[in-house]
Design an enzyme around this catalytic site. Structure first.
Site, PDB file in Angstrom:
ATOM      1  N   SER A  10       0.825  -0.979   0.031  1.00  0.00           N
ATOM      2  CA  SER A  10      -0.066   0.031   0.149  1.00  0.00           C
ATOM      3  C   SER A  10       0.945   1.310  -0.012  1.00  0.00           C
ATOM      4  O   SER A  10       1.691   1.357   0.934  1.00  0.00           O
ATOM      5  CB  SER A  10      -1.239  -0.014   1.402  1.00  0.00           C
ATOM      6  OG  SER A  10      -1.391   1.554   1.471  1.00  0.00           O
ATOM      7  N   HIS A  38      -1.505  -1.389  -3.969  1.00  0.00           N
ATOM      8  CA  HIS A  38      -2.734  -1.030  -3.443  1.00  0.00           C
ATOM      9  C   HIS A  38      -2.711   0.558  -2.964  1.00  0.00           C
ATOM     10  O   HIS A  38      -1.684   1.101  -2.741  1.00  0.00           O
ATOM     11  CB  HIS A  38      -2.681  -1.679  -2.159  1.00  0.00           C
ATOM     12  CG  HIS A  38      -4.039  -1.638  -1.375  1.00  0.00           C
ATOM     13  ND1 HIS A  38      -5.092  -2.270  -1.564  1.00  0.00           N
ATOM     14  CD2 HIS A  38      -4.401  -0.562  -0.151  1.00  0.00           C
ATOM     15  CE1 HIS A  38      -6.113  -2.000  -0.793  1.00  0.00           C
ATOM     16  NE2 HIS A  38      -5.734  -0.848   0.067  1.00  0.00           N
ATOM     17  N   ASP A  40      -4.646   3.526  -1.882  1.00  0.00           N
ATOM     18  CA  ASP A  40      -5.877   4.004  -0.870  1.00  0.00           C
ATOM     19  C   ASP A  40      -6.353   5.406  -1.009  1.00  0.00           C
ATOM     20  O   ASP A  40      -5.583   6.329  -1.018  1.00  0.00           O
ATOM     21  CB  ASP A  40      -5.399   3.975   0.517  1.00  0.00           C
ATOM     22  CG  ASP A  40      -4.997   2.768   1.133  1.00  0.00           C
ATOM     23  OD1 ASP A  40      -6.131   1.861   1.000  1.00  0.00           O
ATOM     24  OD2 ASP A  40      -3.537   2.432   1.536  1.00  0.00           O
ATOM     25  N   MET A  42      -8.986   8.259  -0.072  1.00  0.00           N
ATOM     26  CA  MET A  42      -9.714   8.733   1.070  1.00  0.00           C
ATOM     27  C   MET A  42     -10.263  10.349   0.955  1.00  0.00           C
ATOM     28  O   MET A  42      -9.545  11.104   0.334  1.00  0.00           O
ATOM     29  CB  MET A  42      -8.852   8.712   2.501  1.00  0.00           C
ATOM     30  CG  MET A  42      -8.056   7.457   2.870  1.00  0.00           C
ATOM     31  SD  MET A  42      -7.488   7.431   4.184  1.00  0.00           S
ATOM     32  CE  MET A  42      -6.513   5.664   4.200  1.00  0.00           C
ATOM     33  N   HIS A  71      -8.730   1.117  -3.488  1.00  0.00           N
ATOM     34  CA  HIS A  71      -9.325   0.932  -2.301  1.00  0.00           C
ATOM     35  C   HIS A  71     -10.083   2.413  -2.157  1.00  0.00           C
ATOM     36  O   HIS A  71      -9.267   3.341  -1.531  1.00  0.00           O
ATOM     37  CB  HIS A  71      -8.573   0.479  -1.371  1.00  0.00           C
ATOM     38  CG  HIS A  71      -9.112   0.218  -0.071  1.00  0.00           C
ATOM     39  ND1 HIS A  71      -8.508   0.069   1.305  1.00  0.00           N
ATOM     40  CD2 HIS A  71     -10.673   0.189   0.261  1.00  0.00           C
ATOM     41  CE1 HIS A  71      -9.438   0.002   2.309  1.00  0.00           C
ATOM     42  NE2 HIS A  71     -10.649   0.127   1.589  1.00  0.00           N
ATOM     43  N   MET A  73     -12.148   4.718  -0.013  1.00  0.00           N
ATOM     44  CA  MET A  73     -12.625   5.052   1.049  1.00  0.00           C
ATOM     45  C   MET A  73     -13.308   6.406   0.986  1.00  0.00           C
ATOM     46  O   MET A  73     -12.720   7.425   1.519  1.00  0.00           O
ATOM     47  CB  MET A  73     -11.691   4.938   2.329  1.00  0.00           C
ATOM     48  CG  MET A  73     -11.153   3.653   2.579  1.00  0.00           C
ATOM     49  SD  MET A  73      -9.583   3.652   3.364  1.00  0.00           S
ATOM     50  CE  MET A  73      -8.718   3.392   1.666  1.00  0.00           C
ATOM     51  N   MET A 142     -11.341  -5.695   5.940  1.00  0.00           N
ATOM     52  CA  MET A 142     -10.525  -4.387   6.725  1.00  0.00           C
ATOM     53  C   MET A 142     -10.326  -5.224   8.011  1.00  0.00           C
ATOM     54  O   MET A 142     -11.069  -5.482   8.599  1.00  0.00           O
ATOM     55  CB  MET A 142     -11.222  -3.317   6.764  1.00  0.00           C
ATOM     56  CG  MET A 142     -11.587  -2.398   5.671  1.00  0.00           C
ATOM     57  SD  MET A 142     -10.122  -1.685   4.938  1.00  0.00           S
ATOM     58  CE  MET A 142      -9.219  -1.033   6.339  1.00  0.00           C
ATOM     59  N   ASP A 180      -6.744  -6.237   4.676  1.00  0.00           N
ATOM     60  CA  ASP A 180      -5.969  -4.918   4.695  1.00  0.00           C
ATOM     61  C   ASP A 180      -6.087  -4.378   5.946  1.00  0.00           C
ATOM     62  O   ASP A 180      -7.002  -4.099   6.644  1.00  0.00           O
ATOM     63  CB  ASP A 180      -7.066  -3.984   3.545  1.00  0.00           C
ATOM     64  CG  ASP A 180      -6.250  -2.543   3.669  1.00  0.00           C
ATOM     65  OD1 ASP A 180      -5.141  -2.573   3.913  1.00  0.00           O
ATOM     66  OD2 ASP A 180      -6.697  -1.602   2.778  1.00  0.00           O
TER      67      ASP A 180
HETATM   68  C1  DX5 Z   1      -5.966   1.860   5.872  1.00  0.00           C
HETATM   69  C2  DX5 Z   1      -5.658   1.434   4.459  1.00  0.00           C
HETATM   70  C3  DX5 Z   1      -4.464   0.375   4.352  1.00  0.00           C
HETATM   71  C4  DX5 Z   1      -3.209   1.019   4.956  1.00  0.00           C
HETATM   72  C5  DX5 Z   1      -2.695  -0.316   5.585  1.00  0.00           C
HETATM   73  O1  DX5 Z   1      -7.303   2.401   5.716  1.00  0.00           O
HETATM   74  O2  DX5 Z   1      -6.719   0.960   3.725  1.00  0.00           O
HETATM   75  O3  DX5 Z   1      -4.506   0.093   3.042  1.00  0.00           O
HETATM   76  O4  DX5 Z   1      -2.487   1.432   3.951  1.00  0.00           O
HETATM   77  O5  DX5 Z   1      -1.502   0.162   6.193  1.00  0.00           O
HETATM   78  P1  DX5 Z   1      -0.762  -0.906   7.288  1.00  0.00           P
HETATM   79  O6  DX5 Z   1      -0.591  -2.087   6.580  1.00  0.00           O
HETATM   80  O7  DX5 Z   1       0.291   0.036   7.803  1.00  0.00           O
HETATM   81  O8  DX5 Z   1      -1.938  -1.247   8.193  1.00  0.00           O
HETATM   82 ZN    ZN Z   2      -6.474   0.026   1.826  1.00  0.00          ZN
END
Ligand code: DX5
Ligand code: ZN
Length: 231
Positions: A10, A38, A40, A42, A71, A73, A142, A180
Site C-alpha cells: 500500500s 494498493h 488508498d 480517502m 481502495h 474509502m 478490513m 487490509d
Molecule cells: C487503511 C488502508 C490500508 C493501509 C494499511 O485504511 O486501507 O491500506 O495502507 O496500512 P498498514 O499495512 O500499515 O496497516
Molecule cells: Zn487499503
C-alpha cells in the site's frame, strides 16, 4: 488459499513526493516483487483522512508496471468509482457501507473494464452481503478501521475470512479474498492460515529499509504458513 498468494504493497505508507521511486522499489522482474499496487483513496468524509484521487491514479497508471488495486474509502462511490475503472485500474474496491446500489456498481465497474471489489469494515458482518458478493471479483476484509496506516491488526475479522474462504472453496462464491490493515511479519501467517489470497501491507513494506525484500519476506511467510496448513 489461492495457489499463488498475492502481495499488494500500500503506497499510503510511501513517500508521496517520490511515488515513482517508491513503486519501483517493490516492482520486481516477472515472477517476483509485488503482485498488485494498493492505492488508498480517502475523501476526508467516509474516513477522517485525505490522500489522493483520480489525477494521481492516472499518473500511476502511466508510470507503474503493476496492476493498480484502488481502495476507495469515499462517500458516494456509486458516482465516483467508475472514473478509476475507466482510468485502467485493475481492481476498484468500494465500501459496502458507502454504496447505495452495490450490485449495479459492480456491473458498472466491470463494464468499464476493471474487476469489482467490495470492502467491509471490521464491524460490518459478512452474511447480509453474500448475495451481493456474487457480483464481485474481490472481497476486501478490513482488519483495522479504515483511514490510517500503521494500526494494530484486529484478529477477530479472521472469522469473516474463514467464512468467505469456505464459500469460495465450496463454489458458492468466486472471489479473491483480500485483507487490509496491520499485516506484517507477526500477523500475516494467521491471515494466510485463515484463507486470505491477497495481502495488503503498507507500513510493513514501506517502513522497511528495503521494501522489495520486505515483500519477499512476507511472501515466504505466506508460503510456509500454507504448506503447514496443508500438511
Ligand atoms: C487503511 C488502508 C490500508 C493501509 C494499511 O485504511 O486501507 O491500506 O495502507 O496500512 P498498514 O499495512 O500499515 O496497516
Ligand atoms: Zn487499503
Amino acid at each position: 488459499m489461492a495457489n499463488h498468494p498475492l502481495i499488494a504493497p500500500s503506497i499510503l505508507s510511501a513517500d508521496f513526493a517520490r511515488l515513482a521511486d517508491e513503486v519501483a522499489a517493490v516492482q520486481g522482474p516477472p515472477g517476483s516483487g509485488a503482485d498488485w499496487l494498493h492505492v488508498d483513496v480517502m475523501d476526508a468524509h467516509f474516513v477522517p483522512n485525505l490522500t489522493l484521487g483520480l489525477p494521481v491514479v492516472q499518473s500511476l497508471q502511466k508510470s507503474a508496471d503493476l496492476p493498480l488495486d484502488c481502495h476507495l474509502m469515499i462517500e458516494n462511490p456509486d458516482r465516483w468509482a467508475i472514473g478509476y475503472a475507466e482510468s485502467g485500474a485493475y481492481n476498484v474496491t468500494v465500501h459496502v457501507e458507502a454504496a447505495d446500489d452495490p450490485v449495479k456498481l459492480a456491473r458498472d465497474l466491470r463494464a468499464a473494464g476493471s474487476k469489482a471489489g467490495l470492502a467491509i469494515k471490521p464491524n460490518t458482518p459478512l452474511e447480509p452481503y453474500v448475495d451481493v458478493l456474487k457480483s464481485y471479483d474481490t472481497l476486501l476484509v478490513m482488519s483495522v478501521e479504515p483511514g490510517f496506516g500503521g494500526q494494530k491488526f484486529i484478529a477477530d475479522v479472521l472469522d469473516k475470512v474463514r467464512k468467505a474462504r469456505t464459500m469460495v472453496d465450496t463454489g458458492h462464491l468466486n472471489l479473491v479474498v483480500e485483507i487490509d490493515g496491520g499485516i506484517n511479519a507477526d500477523t500475516i501467517e494467521q491471515a494466510a492460515e485463515a484463507g486470505v489470497d491477497c495481502f495488503v501491507a503498507g507500513s510493513a513494506v514501506y517502513a522497511a529499509d528495503d521494501p522489495g525484500r520486505a515483500v519477499e519476506g512476507l511472501r515466504s511467510q505466506v508460503q510456509s504458513a500454507s504448506s503447514r496448513s496443508r500438511s
